[in-house]
Design a protein around this motif. Structure first.
Motif, PDB file in Angstrom:
ATOM      1  N   PHE A  13       0.701  -1.106  -0.026  1.00 39.94           N
ATOM      2  CA  PHE A  13      -0.045  -0.144  -0.024  1.00 39.94           C
ATOM      3  C   PHE A  13       0.849   1.305  -0.136  1.00 39.94           C
ATOM      4  O   PHE A  13       0.545   2.231  -0.628  1.00 39.94           O
ATOM      5  CB  PHE A  13      -0.955  -0.118   1.275  1.00 39.94           C
ATOM      6  N   ARG A  14       1.978   1.208   0.826  1.00 39.25           N
ATOM      7  CA  ARG A  14       2.775   2.548   0.902  1.00 39.25           C
ATOM      8  C   ARG A  14       3.434   2.963  -0.186  1.00 39.25           C
ATOM      9  O   ARG A  14       3.504   3.924  -0.914  1.00 39.25           O
ATOM     10  CB  ARG A  14       3.889   2.073   2.060  1.00 39.25           C
ATOM     11  N   GLN A  15       4.033   1.664  -0.960  1.00 35.57           N
ATOM     12  CA  GLN A  15       4.603   1.901  -2.255  1.00 35.57           C
ATOM     13  C   GLN A  15       3.572   2.406  -3.307  1.00 35.57           C
ATOM     14  O   GLN A  15       3.903   3.043  -3.964  1.00 35.57           O
ATOM     15  CB  GLN A  15       5.344   0.383  -2.871  1.00 35.57           C
ATOM     16  N   ALA A  16       2.402   1.606  -3.375  1.00 38.50           N
ATOM     17  CA  ALA A  16       1.464   2.148  -4.378  1.00 38.50           C
ATOM     18  C   ALA A  16       0.896   3.443  -4.173  1.00 38.50           C
ATOM     19  O   ALA A  16       0.860   4.160  -5.361  1.00 38.50           O
ATOM     20  CB  ALA A  16       0.299   0.983  -4.393  1.00 38.50           C
ATOM     21  N   ARG A  17       0.933   3.867  -3.118  1.00 37.52           N
ATOM     22  CA  ARG A  17       0.530   5.075  -2.744  1.00 37.52           C
ATOM     23  C   ARG A  17       1.290   6.243  -3.295  1.00 37.52           C
ATOM     24  O   ARG A  17       1.127   7.161  -3.899  1.00 37.52           O
ATOM     25  CB  ARG A  17       0.127   5.437  -1.175  1.00 37.52           C
ATOM     26  N   ALA A  18       2.678   6.063  -2.771  1.00 37.51           N
ATOM     27  CA  ALA A  18       3.647   7.142  -3.238  1.00 37.51           C
ATOM     28  C   ALA A  18       3.710   7.033  -4.716  1.00 37.51           C
ATOM     29  O   ALA A  18       3.682   8.192  -5.126  1.00 37.51           O
ATOM     30  CB  ALA A  18       5.212   6.615  -2.750  1.00 37.51           C
ATOM     31  N   GLU A  19       3.698   5.962  -5.530  1.00 38.46           N
ATOM     32  CA  GLU A  19       4.015   5.785  -6.908  1.00 38.46           C
ATOM     33  C   GLU A  19       2.764   6.541  -7.567  1.00 38.46           C
ATOM     34  O   GLU A  19       2.728   7.167  -8.498  1.00 38.46           O
ATOM     35  CB  GLU A  19       4.142   4.463  -7.132  1.00 38.46           C
ATOM     36  N   GLY A  20       1.549   6.246  -7.079  1.00 34.40           N
ATOM     37  CA  GLY A  20       0.246   6.919  -7.558  1.00 34.40           C
ATOM     38  C   GLY A  20       0.293   8.386  -7.421  1.00 34.40           C
ATOM     39  O   GLY A  20      -0.027   9.230  -8.325  1.00 34.40           O
ATOM     40  N   ASN A  21       0.578   8.739  -6.236  1.00 37.66           N
ATOM     41  CA  ASN A  21       1.048  10.276  -5.861  1.00 37.66           C
ATOM     42  C   ASN A  21       1.734  10.952  -6.983  1.00 37.66           C
ATOM     43  O   ASN A  21       1.625  12.210  -7.248  1.00 37.66           O
ATOM     44  CB  ASN A  21       1.184  10.592  -4.475  1.00 37.66           C
ATOM     45  N   ASP A  22       2.867  10.401  -7.043  1.00 38.11           N
ATOM     46  CA  ASP A  22       3.875  10.745  -8.149  1.00 38.11           C
ATOM     47  C   ASP A  22       3.246  11.065  -9.329  1.00 38.11           C
ATOM     48  O   ASP A  22       3.502  12.111 -10.070  1.00 38.11           O
ATOM     49  CB  ASP A  22       5.174   9.827  -8.144  1.00 38.11           C
ATOM     50  N   LYS A  23       2.393  10.173  -9.693  1.00 39.76           N
ATOM     51  CA  LYS A  23       2.012  10.216 -11.106  1.00 39.76           C
ATOM     52  C   LYS A  23       0.834  11.350 -11.255  1.00 39.76           C
ATOM     53  O   LYS A  23       0.706  11.981 -12.261  1.00 39.76           O
ATOM     54  CB  LYS A  23       1.194   8.940 -11.527  1.00 39.76           C
ATOM     55  N   VAL A  24       0.044  11.410 -10.136  1.00 40.96           N
ATOM     56  CA  VAL A  24      -1.057  12.546 -10.318  1.00 40.96           C
ATOM     57  C   VAL A  24      -0.146  13.939 -10.045  1.00 40.96           C
ATOM     58  O   VAL A  24      -0.618  14.533 -10.904  1.00 40.96           O
ATOM     59  CB  VAL A  24      -1.565  12.361  -8.931  1.00 40.96           C
ATOM     60  N   LEU A  25       0.771  14.189  -9.383  1.00 44.73           N
ATOM     61  CA  LEU A  25       1.521  15.273  -9.323  1.00 44.73           C
ATOM     62  C   LEU A  25       2.349  15.431 -10.593  1.00 44.73           C
ATOM     63  O   LEU A  25       2.647  16.856 -10.924  1.00 44.73           O
ATOM     64  CB  LEU A  25       2.367  15.307  -8.076  1.00 44.73           C
ATOM     65  N   ASP A  26       3.029  14.419 -11.259  1.00 44.75           N
ATOM     66  CA  ASP A  26       3.397  14.584 -12.574  1.00 44.75           C
ATOM     67  C   ASP A  26       2.616  15.217 -13.705  1.00 44.75           C
ATOM     68  O   ASP A  26       3.122  15.914 -14.701  1.00 44.75           O
ATOM     69  CB  ASP A  26       3.939  13.306 -13.018  1.00 44.75           C
ATOM     70  N   ALA A  27       1.357  15.337 -13.401  1.00 49.90           N
ATOM     71  CA  ALA A  27       0.520  15.890 -14.319  1.00 49.90           C
ATOM     72  C   ALA A  27       0.631  17.461 -14.346  1.00 49.90           C
ATOM     73  O   ALA A  27       0.182  18.024 -15.296  1.00 49.90           O
ATOM     74  CB  ALA A  27      -1.202  15.337 -13.982  1.00 49.90           C
ATOM     75  N   ASP A  28       1.163  17.945 -13.383  1.00 51.76           N
ATOM     76  CA  ASP A  28       1.318  19.268 -13.337  1.00 51.76           C
ATOM     77  C   ASP A  28       0.266  20.296 -13.457  1.00 51.76           C
ATOM     78  O   ASP A  28       0.242  21.210 -14.071  1.00 51.76           O
ATOM     79  CB  ASP A  28       2.686  19.796 -14.168  1.00 51.76           C
ATOM     80  N   HIS A  29      -0.692  19.918 -12.747  1.00 49.21           N
ATOM     81  CA  HIS A  29      -1.691  20.324 -12.919  1.00 49.21           C
ATOM     82  C   HIS A  29      -2.342  21.333 -11.726  1.00 49.21           C
ATOM     83  O   HIS A  29      -2.252  20.960 -10.274  1.00 49.21           O
ATOM     84  CB  HIS A  29      -3.391  19.695 -12.987  1.00 49.21           C
ATOM     85  N   LEU A  30      -2.523  22.672 -11.828  1.00 48.03           N
ATOM     86  CA  LEU A  30      -2.609  23.799 -10.789  1.00 48.03           C
ATOM     87  C   LEU A  30      -3.753  23.439  -9.630  1.00 48.03           C
ATOM     88  O   LEU A  30      -3.608  23.363  -8.579  1.00 48.03           O
ATOM     89  CB  LEU A  30      -2.592  25.138 -11.400  1.00 48.03           C
ATOM     90  N   GLY A  31      -4.647  22.894 -10.181  1.00 52.32           N
ATOM     91  CA  GLY A  31      -6.074  22.563  -9.262  1.00 52.32           C
ATOM     92  C   GLY A  31      -5.625  21.616  -8.471  1.00 52.32           C
ATOM     93  O   GLY A  31      -5.975  21.282  -7.240  1.00 52.32           O
ATOM     94  N   ILE A  32      -4.945  20.340  -8.915  1.00 46.39           N
ATOM     95  CA  ILE A  32      -4.465  19.251  -8.287  1.00 46.39           C
ATOM     96  C   ILE A  32      -3.719  19.517  -7.225  1.00 46.39           C
ATOM     97  O   ILE A  32      -3.701  19.212  -6.215  1.00 46.39           O
ATOM     98  CB  ILE A  32      -4.102  18.075  -9.196  1.00 46.39           C
ATOM     99  N   LYS A  33      -2.399  20.323  -7.497  1.00 42.76           N
ATOM    100  CA  LYS A  33      -1.542  20.644  -6.639  1.00 42.76           C
ATOM    101  C   LYS A  33      -2.096  21.445  -5.628  1.00 42.76           C
ATOM    102  O   LYS A  33      -1.546  21.535  -4.603  1.00 42.76           O
ATOM    103  CB  LYS A  33      -0.465  21.571  -7.438  1.00 42.76           C
ATOM    104  N   ARG A  34      -2.987  22.339  -5.891  1.00 39.08           N
ATOM    105  CA  ARG A  34      -3.614  23.071  -4.793  1.00 39.08           C
ATOM    106  C   ARG A  34      -4.662  22.032  -3.796  1.00 39.08           C
ATOM    107  O   ARG A  34      -4.577  22.394  -2.397  1.00 39.08           O
ATOM    108  CB  ARG A  34      -4.618  24.262  -5.382  1.00 39.08           C
ATOM    109  N   PHE A  35      -5.093  21.146  -4.475  1.00 38.65           N
ATOM    110  CA  PHE A  35      -5.890  20.148  -3.335  1.00 38.65           C
ATOM    111  C   PHE A  35      -4.852  19.611  -2.529  1.00 38.65           C
ATOM    112  O   PHE A  35      -5.195  19.288  -1.364  1.00 38.65           O
ATOM    113  CB  PHE A  35      -6.872  19.284  -4.331  1.00 38.65           C
ATOM    114  N   PHE A  36      -3.928  18.982  -3.042  1.00 37.83           N
ATOM    115  CA  PHE A  36      -2.842  18.171  -2.356  1.00 37.83           C
ATOM    116  C   PHE A  36      -2.233  19.213  -1.233  1.00 37.83           C
ATOM    117  O   PHE A  36      -2.131  18.783  -0.260  1.00 37.83           O
ATOM    118  CB  PHE A  36      -1.843  17.790  -3.227  1.00 37.83           C
ATOM    119  N   ASN A  37      -1.945  20.421  -1.636  1.00 42.99           N
ATOM    120  CA  ASN A  37      -1.441  21.335  -0.575  1.00 42.99           C
ATOM    121  C   ASN A  37      -2.559  21.565   0.379  1.00 42.99           C
ATOM    122  O   ASN A  37      -2.222  21.532   1.603  1.00 42.99           O
ATOM    123  CB  ASN A  37      -0.946  22.630  -1.385  1.00 42.99           C
ATOM    124  N   LEU A  38      -3.779  21.674   0.027  1.00 44.45           N
ATOM    125  CA  LEU A  38      -4.862  21.918   1.095  1.00 44.45           C
ATOM    126  C   LEU A  38      -5.207  20.701   1.946  1.00 44.45           C
ATOM    127  O   LEU A  38      -5.213  21.002   3.193  1.00 44.45           O
ATOM    128  CB  LEU A  38      -6.249  22.148   0.386  1.00 44.45           C
TER     129      LEU A  38
END
Length: 125
Positions: A13-38
């Motif tokens: 789970f830890r590994q899949a979560r980290a890899e999945g988060n990296d993929k999501v953040l690699d999309a470099d989408h401002l709204g997604i980055k803002r949500f993760f920051n929130l």
């Protein structure tokens, strides 16, 4: 006692979560980055301590029936210093609020608590 496969579930789970988060953040989408920051900033100390907020996150995750979220918040609660009996008491609140549909997710949570205990991350008392 859990099987070897189950002992690896939390690490997987830890590994899949980290890899999945990296993929999501690699999309470099401002709204997604803002949500993760929130999300990150929500669990910092404020009027409530970050420790208390993690327990609230766990209860909300159980009521929402998200096992990934439950695992994440169980780890955070253990790292924050909650003991198993305190976490189980909070899960009881989730059960009362969410009803019997939460029971399968409580089973999952109890298995995760066992894994955290086996790792030495969670204290019983």
């Amino acid at each position: 006692m859990m099987s070897t496969n189950e002992k690896n579930r939390l690490d997987e789970f830890r590994q899949a979560r980290a890899e999945g988060n990296d993929k999501v953040l690699d999309a470099d989408h401002l709204g997604i980055k803002r949500f993760f920051n929130l999300d990150t900033n929500t669990y910092k100390d404020g009027a409530l301590t970050g420790k208390t907020k993690e327990l609230l996150g766990l209860v909300a995750s159980a009521v929402m029936r998200c096992n990934d979220c439950i695992d994440y918040h169980l780890e955070q609660c253990a790292e924050a210093g909650y003991k198993k009996d305190e976490i189980v008491d909070a899960l009881n609140v989730a059960l009362v609020v969410g009803g019997s549909i939460v029971i399968p997710h409580m089973r999952h949570a109890m298995e995760t608590l066992e894994l955290l205990q086996q790792e030495g991350t969670l204290e019983t008392k």
